[in-house]
Design a protein around this motif. Structure first.
Motif, PDB file in Angstrom:
ATOM      1  N   GLU A   1       0.825  -1.201   0.000  1.00 28.82           N
ATOM      2  CA  GLU A   1       0.000   0.000   0.000  1.00 28.82           C
ATOM      3  C   GLU A   1       0.863   1.255   0.000  1.00 28.82           C
ATOM      4  O   GLU A   1       0.566   2.236  -0.704  1.00 28.82           O
TER       5      GLU A   1
ATOM      6  N   SER B   1      -8.236  -0.624   0.742  1.00 28.03           N
ATOM      7  CA  SER B   1      -7.498  -1.663   1.460  1.00 28.03           C
ATOM      8  C   SER B   1      -8.013  -1.831   2.884  1.00 28.03           C
ATOM      9  O   SER B   1      -8.135  -2.953   3.381  1.00 28.03           O
TER      10      SER B   1
ATOM     11  N   ALA C   1      -6.785  -2.218  -4.424  1.00 29.59           N
ATOM     12  CA  ALA C   1      -7.010  -2.461  -2.998  1.00 29.59           C
ATOM     13  C   ALA C   1      -6.972  -3.951  -2.680  1.00 29.59           C
ATOM     14  O   ALA C   1      -6.339  -4.375  -1.707  1.00 29.59           O
TER      15      ALA C   1
ATOM     16  N   SER D   1      -3.999  -6.049  -0.645  1.00 27.92           N
ATOM     17  CA  SER D   1      -4.449  -6.714   0.587  1.00 27.92           C
ATOM     18  C   SER D   1      -4.142  -8.209   0.578  1.00 27.92           C
ATOM     19  O   SER D   1      -4.374  -8.887   1.585  1.00 27.92           O
TER      20      SER D   1
END
Length: 389
Positions: A54, A77, A228, A232
């Motif tokens: 991220e 996320s 996202a 993740s």
């Protein structure tokens, strides 16, 4: 060009998974060698390392002129971590929740989520906002580590001296050499994981921005969905590995710590690095940021019940994530079903779920006040709980 974009996305996902696995293994083993508890490992080292994608994606996106992708990546996320990653992990096996997470760490995550929403009301996260978010993260990590070390010292005081009077380091040089070798191997895994994560993040940003341009879809939507979920994946891998090894409190700690790191470091550092801060789209202010706050709040009653995240709660979380993604797609395509779908979710599904969770939480609190104990053993069978790591 389309083939290159698809290959870039596929390669980015593969590198993220491989890098996340290497980074988690190295950082987790390194932290254990240093004597940290599994919960603190999940809240700090593991969660921060799994959030490295991220950080790489958001900073690269902001500097490349895609601020919506940077914001969407963090917000998406955080939503995916709770609804998708935690929910899917609980479907695999019920998750234990340490009382410290409920009392301290989840409230910190909720407060930071609200603070980010308030900071973004003017449509921009500037350098002052970024500095405050990063400072809050530093304080959180410092307090967590200090409290953990104090508890470790108190817990080891009664077993410091063995039956023959020797201390825990009686093996001397041999034990020290083994420890040093283990630290070097762990650092190598961390370095390799970091390189793979950065390379995967750059490929992912390239592929995602190309798709957004080709389809005419906003970079915010791509960040909330494709990027996202992709960033993740390390959290999902970590949670699955943790529950399979019987360390279920680490799984929850990883999710909460990752969300705190996303808000404090990823958004904070990105806002500090970006020349003009991070522009926040009106769509994110109107819908996605409030959803992120609501999802963080939902985690409190879910984890409070019996101090576990049960399978039915995991199914509920995954179901809501599917509904959230469906809404994003319907809104982006301006589908005719969007209006009735939104009405059904807003006036039927969400209120019923809120009432149900509130009733469960009230029942749990009343049971504790009357002297009852949470029936953890029903939700978490003993054989899997005592499975060796």
């Amino acid at each position: 060009m389309n083939v290159l974009v698809i290959l870039a996305l596929a390669a980015g996902f593969v590198l993220l998974i491989a890098g996340g696995e290497s980074l988690v293994r190295g950082a987790g083993s390194l932290a254990r060698t240093m004597g940290m508890s599994s919960l603190v490992v999940g809240l700090t080292v593991v969660s921060f390392t799994t959030s490295a994608p991220e950080l790489a994606v958001s900073t690269d996106a902001a500097l490349s002129g895609y601020p919506g992708l940077a914001v969407g990546n963090v917000v998406g996320s955080n939503i995916a971590n709770i609804l998708f990653v935690l929910g899917a992990s609980a479907l695999f096996v019920p998750l234990l929740v340490n009382s410290q997470v409920v009392r301290a760490d989840i409230p910190v995550m909720v407060v930071l989520s609200v603070v980010v929403l308030l900071m973004a009301l003017d449509g921009n996260l500037g350098r002052v906002d970024g500095g405050l978010l990063f400072a809050a993260l530093v304080v959180y990590v410092a307090v967590t580590v200090i409290v953990s070390r104090r508890r470790a010292i108190d817990g080891s005081a009664s077993v410091r001296v063995s039956a023959d009077g020797s201390g825990p380091g009686a093996d001397g040089p041999a034990r020290s050499t083994t420890r040093t070798r283990s630290i070097l191997v762990d650092l190598a895994f961390v370095a390799l994981g970091t390189v793979l994560l950065v390379a995967g993040a750059r490929l992912l940003v390239y592929g995602a921005s190309a798709i957004a341009t080709a389809l005419g879809v906003s970079d915010l939507l791509i960040g909330l969905t494709v990027v996202a979920v992709g960033t993740s994946l390390p959290e999902l891998v970590t949670c699955v590995v943790a529950v399979r090894r019987g360390e279920r409190d680490m799984a929850v700690g990883n999710i909460v710590g990752s969300n705190v790191f996303n808000l404090g470091a990823v958004l904070g550092l990105t806002a500090l690095i970006a020349p003009e801060g991070i522009a926040v789209a009106p769509a994110a202010l109107r819908f996605d940021l409030p959803i992120m706050v609501a999802v963080a709040l939902v985690l409190l009653p879910v984890t409070l019940t019996r101090l576990t995240v049960t399978r039915w709660e995991g199914a509920l979380l995954v179901g809501f994530y599917a509904a959230y993604i469906s809404y994003l797609v319907l809104e982006a395509t301006e589908h005719a079903v969007l209006r009735p779908y939104s009405a059904a979710m807003l006036w039927f599904v969400i209120p019923l779920t809120a009432l149900w969770l509130s009733a469960v939480m009230v029942h749990e609190l009343s049971t504790r006040r009357s002297g009852g104990k949470p029936e953890v053993t029903r939700a978490v069978p003993d054989p899997t709980e005592r499975r060796p790591g």
